[in-house]
Design a protein around this motif. Structure first.
Motif, PDB file in Angstrom:
ATOM      1  N   VAL A   1      -6.951 -57.743  -6.793  1.00 37.22           N
ATOM      2  CA  VAL A   1      -6.578 -57.782  -8.200  1.00 37.22           C
ATOM      3  C   VAL A   1      -5.322 -56.937  -8.400  1.00 37.22           C
ATOM      4  O   VAL A   1      -5.151 -55.904  -7.760  1.00 37.22           O
ATOM      5  CB  VAL A   1      -7.704 -57.249  -9.131  1.00 37.22           C
ATOM      6  CG1 VAL A   1      -8.911 -58.169  -9.092  1.00 37.22           C
ATOM      7  CG2 VAL A   1      -8.110 -55.835  -8.762  1.00 37.22           C
ATOM      8  N   GLY A   2      -4.435 -57.411  -9.290  1.00 36.70           N
ATOM      9  CA  GLY A   2      -3.233 -56.661  -9.615  1.00 36.70           C
ATOM     10  C   GLY A   2      -2.443 -56.256  -8.386  1.00 36.70           C
ATOM     11  O   GLY A   2      -2.328 -57.000  -7.419  1.00 36.70           O
ATOM     12  N   PHE A   3      -1.907 -55.050  -8.422  1.00 37.56           N
ATOM     13  CA  PHE A   3      -1.109 -54.626  -7.271  1.00 37.56           C
ATOM     14  C   PHE A   3      -1.954 -54.116  -6.108  1.00 37.56           C
ATOM     15  O   PHE A   3      -1.422 -53.687  -5.089  1.00 37.56           O
ATOM     16  CB  PHE A   3      -0.036 -53.604  -7.642  1.00 37.56           C
ATOM     17  CG  PHE A   3      -0.457 -52.482  -8.549  1.00 37.56           C
ATOM     18  CD1 PHE A   3       0.463 -51.951  -9.435  1.00 37.56           C
ATOM     19  CD2 PHE A   3      -1.736 -51.925  -8.530  1.00 37.56           C
ATOM     20  CE1 PHE A   3       0.129 -50.893 -10.269  1.00 37.56           C
ATOM     21  CE2 PHE A   3      -2.070 -50.875  -9.345  1.00 37.56           C
ATOM     22  CZ  PHE A   3      -1.133 -50.358 -10.232  1.00 37.56           C
TER      23      PHE A   3
ATOM     24  N   ASP B   1       3.607 -56.226 -11.253  1.00 39.21           N
ATOM     25  CA  ASP B   1       2.208 -55.851 -11.188  1.00 39.21           C
ATOM     26  C   ASP B   1       1.667 -55.572 -12.579  1.00 39.21           C
ATOM     27  O   ASP B   1       2.389 -55.257 -13.508  1.00 39.21           O
ATOM     28  CB  ASP B   1       2.005 -54.643 -10.277  1.00 39.21           C
ATOM     29  CG  ASP B   1       3.081 -53.600 -10.451  1.00 39.21           C
ATOM     30  OD1 ASP B   1       3.108 -52.958 -11.508  1.00 39.21           O
ATOM     31  OD2 ASP B   1       3.896 -53.448  -9.533  1.00 39.21           O
ATOM     32  N   LYS B   2       0.361 -55.694 -12.751  1.00 39.83           N
ATOM     33  CA  LYS B   2      -0.249 -55.685 -14.083  1.00 39.83           C
ATOM     34  C   LYS B   2      -0.921 -54.371 -14.440  1.00 39.83           C
ATOM     35  O   LYS B   2      -1.443 -54.234 -15.531  1.00 39.83           O
ATOM     36  CB  LYS B   2      -1.282 -56.827 -14.165  1.00 39.83           C
ATOM     37  CG  LYS B   2      -0.691 -58.210 -13.912  1.00 39.83           C
ATOM     38  CD  LYS B   2       0.376 -58.569 -14.923  1.00 39.83           C
ATOM     39  CE  LYS B   2       0.912 -59.977 -14.668  1.00 39.83           C
ATOM     40  NZ  LYS B   2       1.998 -60.306 -15.615  1.00 39.83           N
TER      41      LYS B   2
ATOM     42  N   TRP C   1      -3.427 -50.725 -13.283  1.00 37.16           N
ATOM     43  CA  TRP C   1      -4.410 -50.164 -12.368  1.00 37.16           C
ATOM     44  C   TRP C   1      -5.680 -50.998 -12.240  1.00 37.16           C
ATOM     45  O   TRP C   1      -6.410 -50.872 -11.261  1.00 37.16           O
ATOM     46  CB  TRP C   1      -4.811 -48.767 -12.835  1.00 37.16           C
ATOM     47  CG  TRP C   1      -3.767 -47.724 -12.628  1.00 37.16           C
ATOM     48  CD1 TRP C   1      -3.046 -47.065 -13.582  1.00 37.16           C
ATOM     49  CD2 TRP C   1      -3.323 -47.204 -11.379  1.00 37.16           C
ATOM     50  NE1 TRP C   1      -2.183 -46.170 -13.004  1.00 37.16           N
ATOM     51  CE2 TRP C   1      -2.338 -46.224 -11.645  1.00 37.16           C
ATOM     52  CE3 TRP C   1      -3.671 -47.448 -10.046  1.00 37.16           C
ATOM     53  CZ2 TRP C   1      -1.687 -45.515 -10.644  1.00 37.16           C
ATOM     54  CZ3 TRP C   1      -3.022 -46.735  -9.045  1.00 37.16           C
ATOM     55  CH2 TRP C   1      -2.047 -45.784  -9.346  1.00 37.16           C
ATOM     56  N   ASN C   2      -6.019 -51.801 -13.239  1.00 39.91           N
ATOM     57  CA  ASN C   2      -7.311 -52.500 -13.261  1.00 39.91           C
ATOM     58  C   ASN C   2      -8.467 -51.514 -13.147  1.00 39.91           C
ATOM     59  O   ASN C   2      -9.490 -51.790 -12.523  1.00 39.91           O
ATOM     60  CB  ASN C   2      -7.394 -53.542 -12.132  1.00 39.91           C
ATOM     61  CG  ASN C   2      -6.582 -54.779 -12.424  1.00 39.91           C
ATOM     62  OD1 ASN C   2      -7.041 -55.685 -13.104  1.00 39.91           O
ATOM     63  ND2 ASN C   2      -5.357 -54.801 -11.944  1.00 39.91           N
TER      64      ASN C   2
ATOM     65  N   GLN D   1       4.298 -53.090  -5.974  1.00 38.07           N
ATOM     66  CA  GLN D   1       3.489 -52.026  -6.581  1.00 38.07           C
ATOM     67  C   GLN D   1       4.398 -51.049  -7.340  1.00 38.07           C
ATOM     68  O   GLN D   1       4.149 -49.859  -7.427  1.00 38.07           O
ATOM     69  CB  GLN D   1       2.696 -51.287  -5.492  1.00 38.07           C
ATOM     70  CG  GLN D   1       1.751 -52.188  -4.726  1.00 38.07           C
ATOM     71  CD  GLN D   1       1.170 -51.529  -3.476  1.00 38.07           C
ATOM     72  OE1 GLN D   1       1.744 -50.585  -2.925  1.00 38.07           O
ATOM     73  NE2 GLN D   1       0.029 -52.022  -3.015  1.00 38.07           N
TER      74      GLN D   1
ATOM     75  N   ILE E   1      -6.988 -50.519 -17.781  1.00 42.00           N
ATOM     76  CA  ILE E   1      -7.485 -51.842 -18.141  1.00 42.00           C
ATOM     77  C   ILE E   1      -7.966 -51.918 -19.588  1.00 42.00           C
ATOM     78  O   ILE E   1      -8.214 -53.003 -20.120  1.00 42.00           O
ATOM     79  CB  ILE E   1      -8.630 -52.253 -17.175  1.00 42.00           C
ATOM     80  CG1 ILE E   1      -8.799 -53.768 -17.133  1.00 42.00           C
ATOM     81  CG2 ILE E   1      -9.932 -51.535 -17.525  1.00 42.00           C
ATOM     82  CD1 ILE E   1      -9.722 -54.246 -16.032  1.00 42.00           C
TER      83      ILE E   1
END
Length: 390
Positions: A92-94, A114-115, A117-118, A198, A241
């Protein structure tokens, strides 16, 4: 584990399950291979034995997940994928670049930015620190305590990138290679790979280097050609998130553009190619800049060169780069996955420069706390594990 004599004229006869009784760091497929390889291995056997004595120190991390991420991954009880899955961050994500099954996805367009930390806000540094640094950080424990992050948070798996930059700067300060009081810092960062996907984690440099305008030139063949010349402006920290967290009050994590933004304190510029081929492009000042009394500071000669996980002994392309570094006399900090790789790299550098490293090989307190799988030696390997410099 591969046979240490693999590639010799006589083919391997089976699995490499015969361990060297001297160092315990290499394996062989047969007695004959071990015997024939001794003339090569005898020069390194004692050195590897000393390195094996430091395994406990190498695996010493303060996290609640440390045993799983070190001993169990090295012993193949866990894989990087299974470990990340237990943390809820697999693919997920980076985080997608941190395991072997995600390695082939790094060129996908959805990884271009990248989106976040999730993770929940309690588990990640999505906002600025509550207090300024009053002393130099020297361990993950000190960093986590300062940032108010619990030791079950996996963020160190990515924060080893900016924290290694921070450590490299501190080493350069101690050796008086760069001035300790500066409001501008230009870094040439050689050979980035997964870091390109990242980028938001480098926003942590806002906290680590407050009041300093930092520009980092990422230079390496792994940078996609379609991103060559791209400038990233890091405006804030990587987001958590939670949709209602105050970290969302800062618009965007970063912006991409081709012109400079002097209002930002962290910028990253991407350059595809080998450093010795791109150096003149990075440092030239055009005629317009010469007429400007305050040209963009990243067009000057760098203050510091950082080469993470360099693998100098493994790649011949490093030789002209080392020659260039010797010529321009810019302080350079290297890292690698294990102590032996650093030792071999130091020998390569000495053969080119005629002198040993000015900063000796030393353990990086901010190495990534997740072991690398399937290494050539039984020695534990970690990203940015050891540091040394010239």
């Amino acid at each position: 584990m591969e046979c240490a004599a693999k590639g010799s004229p006589r083919r391997c006869s089976g699995p490499a399950n015969r361990r060297c009784g001297g160092c315990g760091a290499v394996f062989y497929c047969s007695v004959s291979h071990q015997t024939s390889h001794w003339r090569v291995h005898k020069e390194e056997c004692g050195r590897l034995k000393q390195q094996m004595c430091r395994v406990v120190l190498l695996n010493d991390f303060p996290f609640t997940f440390s045993r799983e991420a070190t001993y169990q991954v090295c012993g193949k009880v866990e894989t990087r994928c299974s470990f990340l899955d237990k943390q809820g961050i697999h693919c997920v994500g980076f985080w997608i670049c941190e395991c072997s099954c995600g390695a082939s996805i790094t060129s996908s367009d959805h990884l271009r930015y990248d989106k976040g930390w999730n993770l929940s806000s309690k588990l990640c540094p999505c906002k600025g620190p509550l207090s300024m640094l009053t002393k130099k950080l020297s361990s993950w424990n000190e960093y986590y305590e300062w940032r108010g992050i619990p030791l079950d948070s996996p963020v160190a798996l990515l924060l080893h990138w900016p924290l290694t930059i921070y450590k490299a700067i501190q080493l350069a300060y101690v050796k008086q290679l760069i001035p300790e009081t500066t409001d501008e810092l230009c870094i040439h960062y050689l050979g980035p790979e997964r870091e390109v996907y990242q980028l938001a984690v480098f926003g942590e440099l806002h906290a680590l280097l407050p009041g300093v305008r930092v520009h980092i030139d990422f230079v390496g063949p792994a940078i996609p050609h379609d991103r060559d010349g791209e400038t990233i402006t890091l405006c804030s920290y990587a987001h958590c998130i939670e949709s209602n967290c105050s970290c969302k009050s800062v618009k965007g994590e970063f912006n991409s553009h081709t012109a400079s933004d002097k209002s930002s304190s962290i910028t990253i510029n991407l350059h595809s190619g080998l450093y010795h081929n791109r150096y003149s492009d990075l440092t030239k000042v055009d005629s317009e800049s010469k007429s400007n009394p305050v040209p963009p500071f990243w067009e000057f000669i760098p203050d510091l060169i950082i080469a993470p996980n360099a693998g100098i002994a493994a790649y011949k392309s490093w030789l002209p780069t080392i020659e260039l570094i010797r010529e321009i006399e810019i302080p350079t900090i290297f890292s690698d996955y294990c102590e032996e790789a650093c030792h071999l790299a130091a020998n390569c550098i000495s053969s080119v420069t005629g002198s040993p490293p000015t900063i000796p090989v030393q353990l990086n307190p901010f190495r990534q706390p997740l072991a690398v799988e399937d290494t050539a030696l039984i020695l534990p390997c970690y990203s940015n594990c050891f540091l040394f410099g010239i």
